[in-house]
Design an enzyme around this catalytic site. Structure first.
Site, PDB file in Angstrom:
ATOM      1  N   ASP A   1      50.816  67.497  49.004  1.00  0.00           N
ATOM      2  CA  ASP A   1      51.664  67.068  47.900  1.00  0.00           C
ATOM      3  C   ASP A   1      52.951  66.437  48.454  1.00  0.00           C
ATOM      4  O   ASP A   1      53.666  67.077  49.232  1.00  0.00           O
ATOM      5  CB  ASP A   1      51.997  68.290  47.044  1.00  0.00           C
ATOM      6  CG  ASP A   1      52.657  67.919  45.731  1.00  0.00           C
ATOM      7  OD1 ASP A   1      52.001  67.263  44.909  1.00  0.00           O
ATOM      8  OD2 ASP A   1      53.827  68.295  45.524  1.00  0.00           O
ATOM      9  N   GLU A  19      42.284  71.695  65.288  1.00  0.00           N
ATOM     10  CA  GLU A  19      41.590  72.817  65.940  1.00  0.00           C
ATOM     11  C   GLU A  19      40.352  73.229  65.154  1.00  0.00           C
ATOM     12  O   GLU A  19      39.433  73.832  65.681  1.00  0.00           O
ATOM     13  CB  GLU A  19      42.524  74.045  66.013  1.00  0.00           C
ATOM     14  CG  GLU A  19      43.580  73.947  67.084  1.00  0.00           C
ATOM     15  CD  GLU A  19      44.677  75.000  66.867  1.00  0.00           C
ATOM     16  OE1 GLU A  19      44.408  76.026  66.194  1.00  0.00           O
ATOM     17  OE2 GLU A  19      45.802  74.750  67.363  1.00  0.00           O
TER      18      GLU A  19
END
Ligand code: GLC
Length: 543
Positions: A246, A277
């Site tokens: 957002d 990751e």
């Protein structure tokens, strides 16, 4: 400012500059007026293979609160959504972006988060979220959560601590001042002009870019940033596949500059490292010109960014029967953004009016806009109900944006199959004819059109990651090559309300359209010629 005016209800406290101009003819004569002409593509741009999952996806944005209620309280929930996953899998979308599902007083429909690591009790529990994720993965669907990191809710424990303990460790996690300080340059709009609100307990003003119920987090605080990275890890550990961010371009501010700050990029890079990751991707809500968007799509920042200002250009093309502004916008975007980054076209979202309203509910316009959305480069997002032609609702709980957030329409019953109780927000008009049950049974419905288009995109590498090269055309048309080593496609989209001729040089002996499956036009002496029916998209290939 024409472009920002076009944004209508995009309630961002906007500060962007105009970027796209909708209607004037292309410079350099790229528009061909209304006559058919022969076109030559020239040298195609270089193809770069990109087999990452998100580049192949078609996403679907939904609000859990409005999608499906499972317990009769009139509010959609996670179990309800889980029960509707087969519909989404059948529609062909592969990723789902859930608007915020976290505990929240709902002063901004959940964009005021009171706890980043739990589920709103209206929607269920963390166990319900795990069940949703598992069921989605079993159907090949990925779940993206909405991270609202620019601000929290006033009800968040961090804010409570900051206002009540001015010498404590979280004292500066928000932006405080003894006086009403500067606002954001150029900010205006429905969130109000004021950017500072007095807090009685602390006896100071706090800064907020949106509603007063949404205090801005202070990105100068390393411990705060680490806490946000931990939030991302929490959801990734639960199997979340990625995030919609957002207003990430507003994270860091140096008042009155609130956008595109170096501190913002620094934080986004650390978030990228965390998501990398786990092989997760992120899409940012960035209201910006192509040049401003480009650095967000660099290799070490975000994988995807929405095209919000450009969304209005689809309906401008439909209403004016002139697609040159839309075409030029994509030319600019392709030229300005890095090869590895993907922009995400949309026809609408939870902040914008429904697509139907932008085109006065013209069914032909909805079809050609969908056909363009799903054949242009980038990663398209469909907003729930758009595939049904859902209309605007009349009820308002938070603000005018609620008109585009009404319950999903599943069938012709009074509550549209959304709930057995009283819906928290009234269903939109015409739900008795525009619903999944009715439209699934009709091969000519808008829903069937979306299904066909999404299936075609899913089956066609050229439409997903092929190069993009637009050709000069009549004003109402968009004509572009999507080229890929596995096979090229020529897209002819006509926004005109009458048939128009098209002629394109092709290296083919004949051509067929994959959407209508009907013979269209003919190839003679290396030139494809045809008459494109009103408001129609062809995806042509050599049979
Ligand atoms: C984003 C959201 C919008 C929200 C605002 C503040 O623009 O899309 O719905 O009101 O941010 O969080």
């Amino acid at each position: 400012m024409r472009r920002l005016a076009l944004l209508g209800l995009l309630l961002l406290g906007c500060d962007g500059d105009p970027v796209v101009d909708a209607g004037a003819p292309d410079a350099g004569g790229a528009d061909a007026g209304d006559a058919a002409i022969e076109l030559d593509a020239g040298q195609p741009p270089p193809f770069v293979e990109d087999d990452r999952w998100h580049r192949q996806a078609v996403f679907y944005e939904l609000w859990v609160r409005s999608f499906q209620d499972s317990d009769g309280d009139g509010i959609g929930d996670l179990a309800g959504l889980t029960s509707r996953l087969d519909y989404l899998a059948d529609l062909g979308i592969t990723g789902i972006w859930l608007m915020p599902i976290f505990p929240s007083p709902l002063a901004d429909s959940g964009y005021d988060v009171a706890d980043y690591v739990d589920v709103h009790p209206d929607y269920g529990t963390l166990a319900d979220f795990d069940a949703l994720t598992e069921a989605a993965h079993a159907r090949g669907l990925r779940i993206y959560l909405d991270l609202v990191f620019n601000h929290t809710s006033r009800a968040h424990a961090w804010f409570e601590e900051s206002r009540t303990d001015p010498t404590g460790p979280r004292s500066d996690w928000f932006v405080w001042s003894d006086t009403e300080g500067l606002g954001c340059e150029g900010a205006s709009g429905p969130f109000g002009e004021t950017r500072w609100t007095f807090d009685d307990v602390r006896g100071q003003f706090y800064f907020h870019q949106f509603y007063p119920a949404q205090p801005d987090l202070n990105f100068d605080q390393p411990a705060m940033r680490t806490a946000l990275l931990d939030v991302a890890r929490f959801w990734l550990d639960r199997g979340t596949d990625g995030f919609r961010l957002d207003v990430p371009y507003r994270y860091d501010e140096d008042l009155p500059v609130c956008v595109h700050r170096p501190g913002t990029f620094e934080f986004l890079r650390s978030l990228r490292a965390v998501t990398d990751e786990r092989d997760a991707a992120m899409v940012g809500e960035i209201l910006a010109s192509p040049e401003e968007l480009a650095p967000y799509l660099a290799d070490d920042v975000l994988q995807m960014g929405f095209l919000l200002a450009e969304s209005a250009l689809f309906s401008v093309a439909a209403n004016s029967e002139n697609a040159s502004g839309l075409g030029r916008a994509f030319d600019e975007l392709v030229a300005a953004t890095p090869t590895g980054g993907a922009f995400c076209p949309v026809l609408g979202n939870h902040d914008l009016p429904r697509a139907t309203e932008n085109v006065s509910d013209d069914p032909g316009a909805l079809r050609v806009m969908a056909g363009t959305l799903l054949t242009l480069p980038g990663v398209p997002f469909v907003y729930y109900g758009e595939e049904l032609g859902m209309r605007a609702g009349a009820g308002v709980i938070v603000d005018g944006r609620d008109s585009a957030r009404t319950p999903m329409q599943w069938d012709a019953t009074p509550t549209a199959g959304f709930t057995t109780g009283a819906p928290f927000l009234a269903v939109a008009p015409e739900h008795a004819t525009r619903n999944v049950e009715v439209e699934q049974a009709d091969p000519a419905s808008l829903l069937s059109h979306y299904r066909r288009l999404i299936a075609l995109r899913n089956a066609t590498p050229a439409l997903r990651t092929g190069t993009y090269q637009r050709l000069a055309s009549a004003r109402g048309q968009l004509v572009y090559w999507r080229r890929h080593p596995d096979g090229d496609r020529l897209v002819v989209a006509s926004y005109a309300r009458a048939a128009t001729d098209v002629a394109v040089s092709v290296p083919w002996a004949s051509a067929e359209d994959e959407i209508t499956d009907a013979p269209v036009g003919a190839v003679t002496d290396g030139v494809f010629r045809g008459s494109v029916p009103a408001q129609t998209v062809w995806v042509l290939r050599e049979p």
